[in-house]
Design an enzyme around this catalytic site. Structure first.
Site, short mmCIF file in Angstrom:
data_model
loop_
_atom_site.label_atom_id
_atom_site.label_comp_id
_atom_site.label_asym_id
_atom_site.label_seq_id
_atom_site.Cartn_x
_atom_site.Cartn_y
_atom_site.Cartn_z
N ASP A 1 -6.47 -1.16 -3.45
CA ASP A 1 -6.82 -1.94 -2.27
C ASP A 1 -7.74 -3.09 -2.69
O ASP A 1 -8.82 -2.84 -3.24
CB ASP A 1 -7.60 -1.10 -1.25
N HIS B 1 0.85 -1.21 0.00
CA HIS B 1 0.00 0.00 0.00
C HIS B 1 0.88 1.25 0.00
O HIS B 1 0.89 2.02 0.95
CB HIS B 1 -0.97 -0.05 1.19
N HIS C 1 -7.69 -7.07 1.87
CA HIS C 1 -6.94 -6.15 2.73
C HIS C 1 -7.59 -6.00 4.10
O HIS C 1 -6.90 -5.78 5.09
CB HIS C 1 -6.85 -4.79 2.02
N HIS D 1 -2.06 3.38 -5.23
CA HIS D 1 -2.21 1.93 -5.11
C HIS D 1 -3.65 1.48 -5.08
O HIS D 1 -4.57 2.26 -4.85
CB HIS D 1 -1.44 1.40 -3.89
N HIS E 1 -12.73 1.13 4.28
CA HIS E 1 -12.11 -0.20 4.25
C HIS E 1 -13.12 -1.26 4.69
O HIS E 1 -13.31 -2.28 4.01
CB HIS E 1 -10.89 -0.24 5.18
#
Ligand code: MN
Length: 262
Positions: A77, A71, A81, A75, A210
């Protein structure tokens, strides 16, 4: 699809009827890395070391060794992750279906809002106002938040840390839910070091971009640049990460295709 369509596409690139815009920051040893609290494992910064350069070490060739965390810099994800995305099939950089690496993008400009508030969180209300002007976010789109954050040079300004942590903009948890459930987006992208806001550890859930995006098997793009060169709608992104075995992400050369014939 006729072969003709692909030839027209190649022709449009060659004549710059379709322009290719690089949304990638240059990887270099000064590329900022998000430091985690010391009890956690740390990501390596980008390191580059010359192997030879037309010299005794290799008279006719130049090449380097490099190392970095997955990361680092601009980048991708992958769902694996985050713990919420760990059980999806095909959730790593080597197993995600490759057609997922080409998708349209909606760009939401919040430069003014972020200017006065580095902790700015994009909400569903903002997105609905954007949709009033630009139309509904098409399914399978990237949602990119343009903040001009990538114009901040140097780790200090880019990470914007104080004793309370990092202060960078990102999406509100409710918005991430909305984008996944109501708009079926492919992922979220932004210009700062990660996809979540600096203060996202205080959200419910913590790190909502996330947690929720990867929990729904969607993707992230971090440290993008040149979002100021994209139209609000109509760009197509090319985002293939490196095919790292079981990779949680990777530095990525993110390209945008933009039609100049509108
Ligand atoms: Mn990341």
């Amino acid at each position: 699809m006729s072969t003709n369509l692909l030839m027209q596409f190649a022709q449009a690139i060659a004549t710059k009827t379709i322009r290719v815009i690089d949304l990638t920051q240059t990887l270099e040893p000064t590329t900022p890395i998000l430091p985690l609290p010391p009890e956690f494992g740390q990501s390596w910064p980008f390191k580059i070391e010359e192997i030879s350069r037309y010299d005794d070490r290799g008279p006719a060739w130049y090449w380097n060794n490099f190392s970095c965390g997955e990361h680092t810099g601009t980048h991708f994800d992958a769902p694996i992750h985050w713990v919420s995305g760990k059980d999806h099939a095909h959730n790593a950089t080597d197993t995600i279906a490759v057609d997922q690496f080409i998708a349209p993008a909606c760009v939401i400009d919040v430069v003014q809002e972020v200017k006065d508030n580095p902790d700015f969180l994009l909400t569903q209300k903002h997105v609905e106002a954007w949709e009033q002007e630009h139309g509904r976010i098409p399914e399978g789109s990237w949602v990119l938040m343009r903040t001009d954050w990538s114009k901040r040079k140097g780790a200090k300004d880019y990470l914007n840390m104080d004793e309370g942590g990092s202060h960078v903009p990102g999406p509100h948890a409710d918005l991430v839910q909305f984008l996944v459930r109501e708009r079926n987006v492919i992922g979220w992208g932004g210009e700062s070091v990660g996809t979540d806001a600096g203060q996202a550890f205080t959200s419910t859930p913590p790190f909502p971009c996330h947690c929720i995006m990867h929990g729904a098997n969607r993707f992230g793009l971090a440290s993008l640049t040149n979002l100021d060169q994209l139209p609000a709608t109509g760009a197509v992104l090319i985002t293939p990460p490196l095919k790292i075995v079981n990779g949680s992400g990777s530095p990525c050369r993110v390209l945008a295709l933009v039609s100049s014939a509108t």
